[in-house]
Design a protein around this motif. Sequence first.
Motif, PDB file in Angstrom:
ATOM      1  N   UNK A   4       0.804  -1.220   0.000  1.00 11.46           N
ATOM      2  CA  UNK A   4       0.000   0.000   0.000  1.00 11.46           C
ATOM      3  C   UNK A   4       0.841   1.277   0.000  1.00 11.46           C
ATOM      4  N   UNK A   5       1.857   1.363   0.845  1.00  6.89           N
ATOM      5  CA  UNK A   5       2.657   2.586   0.877  1.00  6.89           C
ATOM      6  C   UNK A   5       3.523   2.730  -0.381  1.00  6.89           C
ATOM      7  N   UNK A   6       4.224   1.683  -0.831  1.00 11.67           N
ATOM      8  CA  UNK A   6       4.970   1.836  -2.088  1.00 11.67           C
ATOM      9  C   UNK A   6       4.076   2.212  -3.269  1.00 11.67           C
ATOM     10  N   UNK A   7       2.853   1.673  -3.311  1.00 12.25           N
ATOM     11  CA  UNK A   7       1.936   2.040  -4.392  1.00 12.25           C
ATOM     12  C   UNK A   7       1.541   3.504  -4.284  1.00 12.25           C
ATOM     13  N   UNK A   8       1.222   3.963  -3.080  1.00  9.99           N
ATOM     14  CA  UNK A   8       0.847   5.368  -2.917  1.00  9.99           C
ATOM     15  C   UNK A   8       1.993   6.283  -3.344  1.00  9.99           C
ATOM     16  N   UNK A   9       3.219   5.936  -2.990  1.00  9.71           N
ATOM     17  CA  UNK A   9       4.371   6.738  -3.407  1.00  9.71           C
ATOM     18  C   UNK A   9       4.489   6.777  -4.928  1.00  9.71           C
ATOM     19  N   UNK A  10       4.281   5.639  -5.569  1.00  9.79           N
ATOM     20  CA  UNK A  10       4.371   5.577  -7.030  1.00  9.79           C
ATOM     21  C   UNK A  10       3.284   6.436  -7.683  1.00  9.79           C
ATOM     22  N   UNK A  11       2.061   6.322  -7.183  1.00 10.07           N
ATOM     23  CA  UNK A  11       0.963   7.108  -7.741  1.00 10.07           C
ATOM     24  C   UNK A  11       1.192   8.604  -7.525  1.00 10.07           C
ATOM     25  N   UNK A  12       1.667   8.953  -6.353  1.00  4.38           N
ATOM     26  CA  UNK A  12       1.963  10.366  -6.086  1.00  4.38           C
ATOM     27  C   UNK A  12       2.997  10.880  -7.081  1.00  4.38           C
ATOM     28  N   UNK A  13       4.047  10.123  -7.303  1.00  2.61           N
ATOM     29  CA  UNK A  13       5.086  10.546  -8.233  1.00  2.61           C
ATOM     30  C   UNK A  13       4.548  10.768  -9.638  1.00  2.61           C
ATOM     31  N   UNK A  14       3.737   9.841 -10.122  1.00  2.90           N
ATOM     32  CA  UNK A  14       3.169   9.952 -11.472  1.00  2.90           C
ATOM     33  C   UNK A  14       2.238  11.159 -11.559  1.00  2.90           C
ATOM     34  N   UNK A  15       1.302  11.262 -10.619  1.00  4.73           N
ATOM     35  CA  UNK A  15       0.298  12.320 -10.685  1.00  4.73           C
ATOM     36  C   UNK A  15       0.896  13.703 -10.423  1.00  4.73           C
ATOM     37  N   UNK A  16       1.798  13.787  -9.469  1.00  2.00           N
ATOM     38  CA  UNK A  16       2.419  15.075  -9.155  1.00  2.00           C
ATOM     39  C   UNK A  16       3.218  15.608 -10.343  1.00  2.00           C
ATOM     40  N   UNK A  17       3.848  14.721 -11.095  1.00  4.31           N
ATOM     41  CA  UNK A  17       4.625  15.139 -12.269  1.00  4.31           C
ATOM     42  C   UNK A  17       3.727  15.509 -13.447  1.00  4.31           C
ATOM     43  N   UNK A  18       2.557  14.890 -13.547  1.00  6.32           N
ATOM     44  CA  UNK A  18       1.716  15.048 -14.734  1.00  6.32           C
ATOM     45  C   UNK A  18       0.647  16.133 -14.616  1.00  6.32           C
ATOM     46  N   UNK A  19       0.122  16.349 -13.421  1.00  6.22           N
ATOM     47  CA  UNK A  19      -1.008  17.257 -13.258  1.00  6.22           C
ATOM     48  C   UNK A  19      -0.542  18.665 -12.905  1.00  6.22           C
ATOM     49  N   UNK A  20      -1.307  19.642 -13.332  1.00  9.35           N
ATOM     50  CA  UNK A  20      -0.979  21.030 -13.009  1.00  9.35           C
ATOM     51  C   UNK A  20      -1.504  21.448 -11.642  1.00  9.35           C
ATOM     52  N   UNK A  21      -2.329  20.621 -11.022  1.00 10.25           N
ATOM     53  CA  UNK A  21      -2.836  20.935  -9.687  1.00 10.25           C
ATOM     54  C   UNK A  21      -2.046  20.141  -8.644  1.00 10.25           C
ATOM     55  N   UNK A  22      -2.250  20.505  -7.388  1.00 14.00           N
ATOM     56  CA  UNK A  22      -1.566  19.830  -6.288  1.00 14.00           C
ATOM     57  C   UNK A  22      -2.148  18.432  -6.067  1.00 14.00           C
ATOM     58  N   UNK A  23      -1.301  17.538  -5.543  1.00 18.73           N
ATOM     59  CA  UNK A  23      -1.699  16.172  -5.192  1.00 18.73           C
ATOM     60  C   UNK A  23      -1.349  15.969  -3.724  1.00 18.73           C
ATOM     61  N   UNK A  24      -2.314  15.498  -2.940  1.00 17.69           N
ATOM     62  CA  UNK A  24      -2.127  15.325  -1.495  1.00 17.69           C
ATOM     63  C   UNK A  24      -2.619  13.954  -1.048  1.00 17.69           C
ATOM     64  N   UNK A  25      -2.160  13.554   0.151  1.00 17.43           N
ATOM     65  CA  UNK A  25      -2.847  12.470   0.848  1.00 17.43           C
ATOM     66  C   UNK A  25      -3.543  13.051   2.077  1.00 17.43           C
ATOM     67  N   UNK A  26      -3.108  14.219   2.512  1.00 15.69           N
ATOM     68  CA  UNK A  26      -3.751  14.947   3.596  1.00 15.69           C
ATOM     69  C   UNK A  26      -3.668  16.428   3.224  1.00 15.69           C
ATOM     70  N   UNK A  27      -4.782  17.040   2.942  1.00 16.40           N
ATOM     71  CA  UNK A  27      -4.798  18.409   2.427  1.00 16.40           C
ATOM     72  C   UNK A  27      -4.518  19.394   3.565  1.00 16.40           C
ATOM     73  N   UNK A  28      -3.476  20.212   3.412  1.00 20.40           N
ATOM     74  CA  UNK A  28      -3.226  21.250   4.414  1.00 20.40           C
ATOM     75  C   UNK A  28      -4.375  22.263   4.442  1.00 20.40           C
ATOM     76  N   UNK A  29      -4.581  22.931   5.562  1.00 20.77           N
ATOM     77  CA  UNK A  29      -5.680  23.897   5.658  1.00 20.77           C
ATOM     78  C   UNK A  29      -5.565  25.017   4.619  1.00 20.77           C
ATOM     79  N   UNK A  30      -6.735  25.431   4.119  1.00 22.26           N
ATOM     80  CA  UNK A  30      -6.880  26.592   3.240  1.00 22.26           C
ATOM     81  C   UNK A  30      -6.088  26.509   1.940  1.00 22.26           C
ATOM     82  N   UNK A  31      -5.896  25.302   1.416  1.00 21.27           N
ATOM     83  CA  UNK A  31      -5.215  25.153   0.126  1.00 21.27           C
ATOM     84  C   UNK A  31      -6.216  25.417  -0.997  1.00 21.27           C
ATOM     85  N   UNK A  32      -5.809  26.128  -2.028  1.00 21.57           N
ATOM     86  CA  UNK A  32      -6.730  26.432  -3.120  1.00 21.57           C
ATOM     87  C   UNK A  32      -7.040  25.191  -3.958  1.00 21.57           C
TER      88      UNK A  32
END
Length: 129
Positions: A4-32
Amino acid sequence: MDGSWPLQQALYGVLNAALECAVYDDVPPKKPMPYVVIGDDTQLPDDTKTSLGFDMTITLHVWSDAKDGRREAKQLLGEIYDELHDANLTVTGFDAVSCSFEFSETVPDRDDKITHGIARYRVVLDKAA
């Protein structure tokens, strides 16, 4: 070791590199918005006679507060699909056998002022030799 954790890291890496918006597993307060949240997962054993493996699902959440939020959420879900469906993921400690789209939907949230997009993907992992 589960996947589960290695998969989440892999997905984060792919999505964070590809998308123009932020990718989170826990959204910090007041993020747009918009942003993507890597959500809940399931994990079942998928062992063979020669290897240990996992059949996993992971749910991704897209959040938009744009005036045309449903359009924005659907576009982001489409971008995620383009990156993940049939992707050759690199998952530390595992061979990723497959990554496939299961479903997506968009629903209004908070008095129709926010759109929530939901997508689920199934990933099969085998423990690397």
